[in-house]
Design an enzyme around this catalytic site. Structure first.
Site, PDB file in Angstrom:
ATOM      1  N   HIS A  54       0.656  -1.123  -0.028  1.00  0.00           N
ATOM      2  CA  HIS A  54       0.084  -0.105   0.011  1.00  0.00           C
ATOM      3  C   HIS A  54       0.895   1.251   0.059  1.00  0.00           C
ATOM      4  CE1 HIS A  54      -3.686  -2.358   0.512  1.00  0.00           C
ATOM      5  NE2 HIS A  54      -3.112  -2.959   1.616  1.00  0.00           N
ATOM      6  N   ASN A 127     -10.291  -3.130   2.074  1.00  0.00           N
ATOM      7  CA  ASN A 127      -9.836  -3.246   0.772  1.00  0.00           C
ATOM      8  C   ASN A 127     -11.242  -2.702  -0.120  1.00  0.00           C
ATOM      9  OD1 ASN A 127      -7.000  -3.732   0.572  1.00  0.00           O
ATOM     10  ND2 ASN A 127      -7.592  -5.978   1.075  1.00  0.00           N
TER      11      ASN A 127
END
Length: 485
Positions: A54, A127
């Site tokens: 990320h 997510n």
């Protein structure tokens, strides 16, 4: 308007910021130019380590407003009454790419929300997909290694990616979503978000419920054609970041509605899929969506590094009324996320303005790098104590839960990795199926080892024979005999 005076980091005025202090016009430069030395030394240290996953992301501020009474399920104060608003911050991200990678790659998107509640911060770190590739945290470092670069060539390695996935059949559900149209969202505003894991809500009576979170975009789900995505990646790699910033700057505030699925605790023992397995979803026919509230993003960060890059999230950042489940992947994340921030940003990352709770913080944690508040002052620094220091609040203890079994390295009891991916394929239109098959074929063609292709195609065939045959035909391989039989 009075001009601001340039100073050093210790507040002294700077007389010349254009020319180094030198011995004559040709130098050499003098080591006594401490302003120069400070600038160069600070510049060398301006980058904190990027996130292992990320790394590339965008963030925004906003608020969450409760629109439906869910107090019978949870005592969390920020969800206590209809109309209640809570400040929040969100960070969207890609997963596998580095900090300078393109926004429009085929990849899951992180969807991490920090709620600044009156009982402390609550982080919901999910997510844009309701499932994940693996279901036990012990496999996570190996999985992420396959998404990174080869140690010799320093190139992405499709063999590693598909070798791991083909040897981890539980990944098929998430890989299917990744290869579907939703694998490349048109913008960050046009995708759903999910808590993905199962969590537990506890009400004022101490009654517990298993819960799944669903953030539904009110802009509508829109996806991007792979050819367009590839073109934009080359021409404008920060496309999603800019789109989010411009939308908010122009007053087009994106919004999501939060829904939950609620499961009675006892149902976990009889449900047809293990409800704690993050590679599975709960049927909405069995557990319908219940509206909770809406999230609105209405303010851009003033400084990207201070707010987006230094923002830290963890599924272990919890408040009373919200707890965790036995989900093996979630259990590992409870440690890994906090630990990643301690390494990347520092032991005092929770004290940074973007992360600091809005309510009073009282504890006995002291010292460490970058301790920039009063460090507890002269107050008592141990516990228990007889000096009126902060004390625990028994009403905030977690709700007891039963555990059983022998300590052992064991997997989940249920290993049906094919029903849900197959059901997902069969729900698609013919056009969606065709694009899914082509995305699988395009992604797998660079794989150099035939046995990897055959192994993965075998999993797809077990999920749906037609689907498996179409991917095999696209790759020019046969369905493995052992699978076809």
């Amino acid at each position: 308007m009075t001009d601001k005076r340039l100073t050093t980091s210790w507040g002294a005025p700077v007389g010349d910021n254009q020319n180094s202090l030198t011995a004559g016009s040709r130098g050499p430069t003098l080591i006594q130019d401490v302003h120069l030395l400070e600038k160069l030394a600070h510049f060398n240290r301006e980058r904190v380590p990027e996130r292992v996953v990320h790394a590339k992301g965008a963030g925004a501020h906003g608020y969450f407003e409760v629109t439906n009474d869910v107090s019978k399920y949870t005592k969390a104060a920020f969800l206590s009454e209809v109309g209640k608003k809570t400040d929040m911050f969100i960070r969207f991200s890609t997963v596998a790419g580095e900090l300078g990678s393109a926004d429009t790659v085929r990849d899951p998107r992180g969807f991490a929300v920090k709620f600044y509640t009156e009982e402390g911060n609550y982080d919901l770190v999910g997510n844009n997909t309701p499932v994940f590739f693996i279901r036990d945290a012990i496999k996570f470092p190996d999985f992420i290694h396959t998404q990174k670069r080869h140690p010799q060539t320093h190139l992405k390695n499709p063999d590693a990616v598909w070798d791991f996935w083909s040897l981890s059949p539980e990944s098929l559900h998430q890989v299917t979503i990744l290869m579907s149209d939703r694998g490349i969202p048109a913008t960050l505003r046009n995708m759903h978000g999910f808590g993905s894991h199962t969590f537990k809500w506890v009400n004022e009576k101490g009654e517990g419920y298993w819960v799944k979170y669903h953030f539904k975009t009110q802009q509508g789900v829109k996806n991007m054609d792979p050819a367009v995505a590839a073109k934009i990646a080359g021409e404008h790699p920060d496309y999603h970041t800019e789109d989010l910033f411009n939308a908010i700057e122009n007053g087009d505030f994106p919004e999501w509605k939060l829904y939950v699925q609620i499961m009675p605790l006892e149902d976990a023992n009889t449900y047809r899929f293990d409800p704690f397995d993050v590679t599975k979803v709960w049927s909405q026919k069995d557990y319908p969506l219940i509206e909770v509230g809406r999230m609105v993003l209405n303010r851009n960060p003033e400084n990207y590094f201070a707010e987006v890059e230094q923002a830290t999230f963890s599924p272990g950042t919890l408040v009373p009324g919200i707890d965790v489940s036995p989900d093996k992947m979630l259990q590992g994340r409870l440690f890994a996320y906090h630990d990643a921030h301690r390494y990347r940003v520092g032991a005092n990352h929770q004290a940074l303005p973007i992360n600091r709770a809005r309510n009073e913080v009282n504890n006995y944690q002291r010292d460490g790098q970058m301790r920039f508040d009063n460090n507890g002052g002269s107050g008592v620094y141990y516990e228990p104590n007889s000096l009126n220091g902060p004390k625990e609040d028994p009403s905030s203890k977690i709700a007891p839960f039963e555990v059983s079994g022998e300590a052992d390295s064991v997997g989940y009891d249920e290993n049906d990795h094919y029903t849900q991916p197959g059901d997902l394929y069969r729900l698609m239109t013919e056009d969606e199926k065709t694009r899914l098959v082509q995305n699988f074929v395009d992604a797998m063609k660079p794989v150099t080892r035939k046995e990897i292709l055959e192994r993965e195609v075998g999993h797809i065939y077990k999920a749906d024979k037609e689907w498996g045959q179409r991917v095999a035909d696209g790759l020019g391989i046969s369905i493995p005999t052992v699978t076809a039989n």
